[in-house]
Design a protein around this motif. Structure first.
Motif, PDB file in Angstrom:
ATOM      1  N   CYS A  30       1.043  -1.121  -0.041  1.00 40.30           N
ATOM      2  CA  CYS A  30      -0.129   0.071   0.027  1.00 40.30           C
ATOM      3  C   CYS A  30       0.792   1.428  -0.017  1.00 40.30           C
ATOM      4  O   CYS A  30       1.429   1.357   0.930  1.00 40.30           O
ATOM      5  CB  CYS A  30      -0.836  -0.143   1.324  1.00 40.30           C
ATOM      6  N   ASP A  31       0.935   1.954  -1.173  1.00 40.84           N
ATOM      7  CA  ASP A  31       1.834   3.033  -1.240  1.00 40.84           C
ATOM      8  C   ASP A  31       1.342   4.281  -0.310  1.00 40.84           C
ATOM      9  O   ASP A  31       1.986   5.256  -0.190  1.00 40.84           O
ATOM     10  CB  ASP A  31       2.031   3.457  -2.634  1.00 40.84           C
ATOM     11  N   ASP A  32       0.037   4.315  -0.078  1.00 34.14           N
ATOM     12  CA  ASP A  32      -0.362   5.600   0.628  1.00 34.14           C
ATOM     13  C   ASP A  32      -1.521   5.149   1.472  1.00 34.14           C
ATOM     14  O   ASP A  32      -2.672   4.975   0.924  1.00 34.14           O
ATOM     15  CB  ASP A  32      -0.846   6.548  -0.356  1.00 34.14           C
ATOM     16  N   VAL A  33      -1.264   4.844   2.613  1.00 34.16           N
ATOM     17  CA  VAL A  33      -2.087   4.242   3.551  1.00 34.16           C
ATOM     18  C   VAL A  33      -3.521   5.175   3.968  1.00 34.16           C
ATOM     19  O   VAL A  33      -4.439   5.123   4.420  1.00 34.16           O
ATOM     20  CB  VAL A  33      -1.500   3.844   5.007  1.00 34.16           C
ATOM     21  N   THR A  34      -3.076   6.640   3.755  1.00 34.06           N
ATOM     22  CA  THR A  34      -4.113   7.515   3.900  1.00 34.06           C
ATOM     23  C   THR A  34      -5.273   7.491   3.181  1.00 34.06           C
ATOM     24  O   THR A  34      -6.182   8.259   3.244  1.00 34.06           O
ATOM     25  CB  THR A  34      -3.349   9.142   3.877  1.00 34.06           C
ATOM     26  N   LEU A  35      -5.030   6.681   1.856  1.00 26.29           N
ATOM     27  CA  LEU A  35      -6.116   6.572   0.897  1.00 26.29           C
ATOM     28  C   LEU A  35      -7.078   5.340   1.112  1.00 26.29           C
ATOM     29  O   LEU A  35      -7.974   5.112   0.384  1.00 26.29           O
ATOM     30  CB  LEU A  35      -5.503   6.526  -0.318  1.00 26.29           C
ATOM     31  N   SER A  36      -6.683   4.729   2.208  1.00 20.93           N
ATOM     32  CA  SER A  36      -7.603   3.287   2.526  1.00 20.93           C
ATOM     33  C   SER A  36      -8.387   3.555   3.551  1.00 20.93           C
ATOM     34  O   SER A  36      -8.162   4.382   4.797  1.00 20.93           O
ATOM     35  CB  SER A  36      -6.227   2.222   2.803  1.00 20.93           C
ATOM     36  N   ASP A  37      -9.513   2.976   3.218  1.00 19.19           N
ATOM     37  CA  ASP A  37     -10.651   3.106   4.435  1.00 19.19           C
ATOM     38  C   ASP A  37     -10.465   1.828   5.394  1.00 19.19           C
ATOM     39  O   ASP A  37     -11.316   1.506   6.351  1.00 19.19           O
ATOM     40  CB  ASP A  37     -11.872   2.810   3.841  1.00 19.19           C
ATOM     41  N   GLU A  38      -9.422   0.874   5.258  1.00 19.09           N
ATOM     42  CA  GLU A  38      -9.207  -0.215   5.924  1.00 19.09           C
ATOM     43  C   GLU A  38      -8.666  -0.021   7.286  1.00 19.09           C
ATOM     44  O   GLU A  38      -7.904   1.037   7.766  1.00 19.09           O
ATOM     45  CB  GLU A  38      -8.336  -1.250   5.399  1.00 19.09           C
ATOM     46  N   ILE A  39      -9.075  -0.755   8.642  1.00 19.42           N
ATOM     47  CA  ILE A  39      -8.710  -0.454   9.753  1.00 19.42           C
ATOM     48  C   ILE A  39      -7.341  -0.185  10.362  1.00 19.42           C
ATOM     49  O   ILE A  39      -7.001   0.824  10.914  1.00 19.42           O
ATOM     50  CB  ILE A  39      -9.388  -1.280  10.806  1.00 19.42           C
ATOM     51  N   ASP A  40      -6.553  -1.322   9.670  1.00 23.50           N
ATOM     52  CA  ASP A  40      -5.272  -1.044  10.161  1.00 23.50           C
ATOM     53  C   ASP A  40      -4.287  -0.065   9.411  1.00 23.50           C
ATOM     54  O   ASP A  40      -3.479   0.614   9.902  1.00 23.50           O
ATOM     55  CB  ASP A  40      -4.698  -2.333   9.912  1.00 23.50           C
ATOM     56  N   CYS A  41      -4.942   0.272   8.134  1.00 26.25           N
ATOM     57  CA  CYS A  41      -4.267   1.325   7.417  1.00 26.25           C
ATOM     58  C   CYS A  41      -4.704   2.808   8.132  1.00 26.25           C
ATOM     59  O   CYS A  41      -3.590   3.651   8.226  1.00 26.25           O
ATOM     60  CB  CYS A  41      -4.681   1.541   6.108  1.00 26.25           C
TER      61      CYS A  41
END
Length: 358
Positions: free
Chosen positions: A104-115
């Protein structure tokens, strides 16, 4: 839109099969010296932290069918140790389910809990690799960094190779843990077994003679258990044993031990500071069992238990003597009408020959 790269297993090795993966010699030595599963996981996390110049390294292992449990962390504490991450709705869960390394190159774009949890602690990219053993995924190896787009395909290749390598070690330790559990656990009830009871009793008795750490031993026997089996079937008898374990466990403390030591007989080692405390605990157990019922085709089945209690004594030179006194108290309880507690009032006397077989 989420910025991520899915690296299929085998793709990176086919792409550069001539590449060599190098590990620090000390990493290999430290891993070889790891005696327990936790030692292995901690060693791997510590060294991966350095090998990948990561801000955070963590390892999860499957915890049932719905969760991954975080067993070790090196670096950033974004997700705490022992956290049970749901497989559904998490980035690491997707890696686990799909058995595929994902960056995942940018976790701020993910809605997943751990990101989201990583992002809240200043981490912006992560790379998670599945831990594969045979055809199964047993967990994940995870690295994270504060810079976005930090990890390259070469990093993915290295991480997956390490994950494949350590999976063998982890799987072996998991098998040892399972074997140890089987060796000390009663299959039907999930409580400790006779072997574990004897081992713990020997250790407690030794501590008592060295440090004067007093304890109590209780023998609990379900009343007229054969009649229950004969009248309602062995399945009902099994349920009575299983429910009894749940009832007893609910009243015992963290330092107490419950074991099934015979057909319908249980041994209890109690760390209570006084006879009154031990009796109060056992009375709650007796009353709870007596008031419990099991539904059998619309009929409520009741059963009771008798309990014998003995306190360790300076004359208890071996566990035979102590268990025998608790057993004799149990016989007193049975002979007095059942569904009651009897306390051993005898003085322990060392016999001419001694053995430690219960």
């Amino acid at each position: 839109m989420v910025s991520e790269r899915v690296i299929e297993l085998g793709e990176h090795t086919r792409r550069s099969s001539s590449n060599a993966i190098c590990f620090p010699v000390d990493f290999v030595h430290h891993l070889a010296k790891s005696r327990t599963l936790q030692n292995v996981l901690d060693t791997v996390a510590t060294w991966i932290h350095h090998i990948f110049d990561a801000e955070r390294v963590s390892i999860t292992l499957a915890d049932g069918k719905e969760y991954l449990k975080l067993y070790t962390i090196s670096g950033n504490q974004a997700i705490p140790i022992d956290f049970r991450m749901p497989i559904e709705g998490s980035f690491v869960g997707r890696v686990f389910k799909n058995k595929t390394l994902i960056i995942c190159d940018d976790v701020t774009l993910s809605d997943e809990i751990d990101c989201k949890m990583l992002g809240e602690y200043g981490l912006n990219t992560c790379m998670d690799a599945p831990l594969i053993s045979g055809d199964s995924c047993i967990g994940t190896l995870n690295v994270a960094h504060k810079h976005k787009n930090y990890y390259r395909l070469e990093d993915a290749e290295k991480l997956q190779c390490i994950a494949n390598w350590i999976s063998i070690n982890i799987a072996l330790h998991l098998q040892l843990v399972e074997l140890e559990l089987l060796a000390t656990t009663d299959e039907l009830t999930g409580s400790f077994n006779r072997r574990c009871f004897i081992k713990e009793l020997k250790e407690r008795l030794n501590d008592y003679h060295q440090k004067e750490e007093a304890f109590f031993v209780a023998i609990l026997d379900l009343d007229e258990f054969k009649k229950l089996n004969d009248s309602y079937g062995h399945d009902m008898g099994d349920k009575a044993l299983q429910y009894s374990v749940d009832i007893i466990d609910a009243q015992l403390g963290d330092d107490d031990l419950l074991a099934r030591i015979g057909g319908e007989e249980f041994g209890i080692i109690m760390s209570n500071s006084s006879m009154d405390e031990a009796l109060a605990c056992l009375e709650k157990i007796r009353a709870a069992i007596a008031s419990f019922s099991i539904d059998c085709e619309g009929q409520q089945i009741h059963f009771t238990a008798s309990i014998g209690l003995a306190k360790v004594d300076k004359h208890d030179s071996n566990i035979d003597l102590l268990v025998k006194r608790a057993d004799m108290a149990l016989y007193d309880a049975k002979g007095s009408g059942r569904n009651r507690i009897a306390i051993d009032q005898r003085v322990a006397v060392t016999p001419p020959s001694e053995s430690d077989a219960v």
